[in-house]
Each structure stands twice: as C-alpha cells, then as structure tokens.
Motif scaffolding. Sequence first.
Motif, PDB file in Angstrom:
ATOM      1  N   ARG A  16      20.766  19.121 -23.766  1.00  0.00           N
ATOM      2  CA  ARG A  16      21.003  19.003 -22.323  1.00  0.00           C
ATOM      3  C   ARG A  16      19.681  18.786 -21.599  1.00  0.00           C
ATOM      4  NH1 ARG A  16      25.882  20.342 -20.451  1.00  0.00           N
ATOM      5  NH2 ARG A  16      27.234  21.454 -21.898  1.00  0.00           N
ATOM      6  N   CYS A  17      19.771  18.038 -20.501  1.00  0.00           N
ATOM      7  CA  CYS A  17      18.617  17.917 -19.621  1.00  0.00           C
ATOM      8  C   CYS A  17      18.253  19.317 -19.127  1.00  0.00           C
ATOM      9  CB  CYS A  17      18.961  17.008 -18.444  1.00  0.00           C
ATOM     10  SG  CYS A  17      17.641  16.943 -17.201  1.00  0.00           S
ATOM     11  N   GLU A  18      16.987  19.657 -19.195  1.00  0.00           N
ATOM     12  CA  GLU A  18      16.570  21.013 -18.815  1.00  0.00           C
ATOM     13  C   GLU A  18      16.397  21.176 -17.300  1.00  0.00           C
ATOM     14  OE1 GLU A  18      14.273  23.316 -21.795  1.00  0.00           O
ATOM     15  OE2 GLU A  18      13.781  21.320 -22.597  1.00  0.00           O
ATOM     16  N   TYR A  19      16.655  20.116 -16.549  1.00  0.00           N
ATOM     17  CA  TYR A  19      16.647  20.213 -15.087  1.00  0.00           C
ATOM     18  C   TYR A  19      18.084  20.193 -14.546  1.00  0.00           C
ATOM     19  CZ  TYR A  19      11.665  19.253 -15.593  1.00  0.00           C
ATOM     20  OH  TYR A  19      10.350  19.311 -15.960  1.00  0.00           O
ATOM     21  N   CYS A  20      18.836  19.119 -14.811  1.00  0.00           N
ATOM     22  CA  CYS A  20      20.179  18.994 -14.222  1.00  0.00           C
ATOM     23  C   CYS A  20      21.284  19.454 -15.156  1.00  0.00           C
ATOM     24  CB  CYS A  20      20.428  17.561 -13.756  1.00  0.00           C
ATOM     25  SG  CYS A  20      20.749  16.401 -15.094  1.00  0.00           S
ATOM     26  N   ARG A  21      20.936  19.827 -16.407  1.00  0.00           N
ATOM     27  CA  ARG A  21      21.868  20.387 -17.395  1.00  0.00           C
ATOM     28  C   ARG A  21      22.886  19.363 -17.927  1.00  0.00           C
ATOM     29  NH1 ARG A  21      20.261  23.667 -19.940  1.00  0.00           N
ATOM     30  NH2 ARG A  21      21.978  25.065 -20.210  1.00  0.00           N
ATOM     31  N   ALA A  54      14.746  15.844 -20.949  1.00  0.00           N
ATOM     32  CA  ALA A  54      15.220  15.472 -19.611  1.00  0.00           C
ATOM     33  C   ALA A  54      15.988  14.160 -19.655  1.00  0.00           C
ATOM     34  CB  ALA A  54      14.046  15.345 -18.646  1.00  0.00           C
ATOM     35  N   CYS A  55      17.018  14.066 -18.825  1.00  0.00           N
ATOM     36  CA  CYS A  55      17.741  12.803 -18.694  1.00  0.00           C
ATOM     37  C   CYS A  55      16.827  11.814 -17.968  1.00  0.00           C
ATOM     38  CB  CYS A  55      19.060  13.009 -17.950  1.00  0.00           C
ATOM     39  SG  CYS A  55      18.910  13.283 -16.180  1.00  0.00           S
ATOM     40  N   SER A  56      17.125  10.535 -18.103  1.00  0.00           N
ATOM     41  CA  SER A  56      16.235   9.535 -17.511  1.00  0.00           C
ATOM     42  C   SER A  56      16.222   9.621 -15.989  1.00  0.00           C
ATOM     43  CB  SER A  56      16.607   8.131 -17.977  1.00  0.00           C
ATOM     44  OG  SER A  56      17.964   7.888 -17.753  1.00  0.00           O
ATOM     45  N   GLU A  57      17.347  10.027 -15.373  1.00  0.00           N
ATOM     46  CA  GLU A  57      17.369  10.131 -13.898  1.00  0.00           C
ATOM     47  C   GLU A  57      16.384  11.193 -13.424  1.00  0.00           C
ATOM     48  OE1 GLU A  57      19.882   8.903 -11.397  1.00  0.00           O
ATOM     49  OE2 GLU A  57      21.659   8.540 -12.611  1.00  0.00           O
ATOM     50  N   CYS A  58      16.406  12.360 -14.078  1.00  0.00           N
ATOM     51  CA  CYS A  58      15.463  13.419 -13.698  1.00  0.00           C
ATOM     52  C   CYS A  58      14.037  12.994 -14.029  1.00  0.00           C
ATOM     53  CB  CYS A  58      15.799  14.731 -14.417  1.00  0.00           C
ATOM     54  SG  CYS A  58      17.241  15.583 -13.732  1.00  0.00           S
ATOM     55  N   ASN A  59      13.870  12.426 -15.218  1.00  0.00           N
ATOM     56  CA  ASN A  59      12.524  12.070 -15.669  1.00  0.00           C
ATOM     57  C   ASN A  59      11.890  11.008 -14.768  1.00  0.00           C
ATOM     58  OD1 ASN A  59      10.327  12.229 -17.432  1.00  0.00           O
ATOM     59  ND2 ASN A  59      11.116  10.598 -18.737  1.00  0.00           N
ATOM     60  N   SER A 116      25.598   9.117  -6.924  1.00  0.00           N
ATOM     61  CA  SER A 116      26.076   8.648  -8.231  1.00  0.00           C
ATOM     62  C   SER A 116      26.055   9.774  -9.270  1.00  0.00           C
ATOM     63  CB  SER A 116      25.222   7.473  -8.718  1.00  0.00           C
ATOM     64  OG  SER A 116      23.881   7.883  -8.912  1.00  0.00           O
ATOM     65  N   ARG A 117      25.138  10.708  -9.115  1.00  0.00           N
ATOM     66  CA  ARG A 117      25.050  11.817 -10.071  1.00  0.00           C
ATOM     67  C   ARG A 117      26.170  12.827  -9.792  1.00  0.00           C
ATOM     68  NH1 ARG A 117      18.768  13.316 -10.713  1.00  0.00           N
ATOM     69  NH2 ARG A 117      19.536  14.015 -12.722  1.00  0.00           N
ATOM     70  N   ILE A 118      26.500  13.022  -8.528  1.00  0.00           N
ATOM     71  CA  ILE A 118      27.620  13.904  -8.187  1.00  0.00           C
ATOM     72  C   ILE A 118      28.923  13.276  -8.681  1.00  0.00           C
ATOM     73  CG2 ILE A 118      28.976  14.828  -6.248  1.00  0.00           C
ATOM     74  CD1 ILE A 118      26.410  15.676  -4.968  1.00  0.00           C
TER      75      ILE A 118
HETATM   76 ZN   LIG Z   1      18.617  15.594 -15.641  1.00  0.00          ZN
END
Ligand SMILES: [Zn+2]
Length: 134
Positions: A16-21, A54-59, A116-118
Amino acid sequence: MRAALRAFVRERAGFRCEYCRLHEGDADFLTFHVEHIIAKQHKGSDDPDALCFACSECNWAKGPNISGLIGGKLYPLLNPRKQNWHRHFFWDHTTLVGKTKIGMVTVQVLNINRPSRIMLRENLLFEGRFPPED
Ligand SMILES: [Zn+2]
C-alpha cells in the motif's frame, strides 16, 4: 536501487502507498514507487529507513517537498518511518482528513483528495475494497 531493496520496501508497506493507503492491486493504471522520504537533493539516503512505498500520484505531488505551509507556517510532511499514520489521519467517508498539522499539510501537498482520487475510492468502496482494514 537494488531489486531486493525495492521488494523489501514494497512488502514492508503491505503493498500500500504509505501516504494515501491505496493498495497497488486497486489501481492497475498507477505505478508505485519506492520513494525517498527526504529527497536526494536534501541529502536523503538509500537506507531502508529513509524509503517508503508510494503510489505515483502521491510521489509526483510530493516531489522533493519535505514540508508545506498552513496559515503561513511551515510543517513537515508525514514521515512514514517515524510517524504512525493513524495518529495523523482519519477517513471521512472517502476523504482523507488530517488530525494534526502534519496530517493536514500532507493531505494538502500530496493532493490526496483530488476529485479523481476520491472517485477511485468511491469505486473501491462500492466494490467493498475501501477503506483499508489496517
Ligand atoms: Zn498514495
């Protein structure tokens, strides 16, 4: 970066992304990265304790940032190695809310509640794959 190190960081994060999970299996269209919590340009290291998944959006949103502004004051972004995610965030339906200034500034800088993330989280909720259990 060595493949073994990447695999270690990815597994440690539970995929999992460690920011947005976001789980890597829940967004085939996104690539996930092993990210320097403190960017190389700020003298961040390749030590496993300095890396997160991290997912690419967060990164991409995070880039080399290590902090952000709230009300003109500077606050550090979440450091997933040093801080407990649950202490800094909670889910309000599919919106991530910062409980602390660190949480708030991380949501803001990483653009975690972009429409888009929501929408992706809404779809995952509908499929019973959101919110994350841990
Ligand atoms: Zn993320």
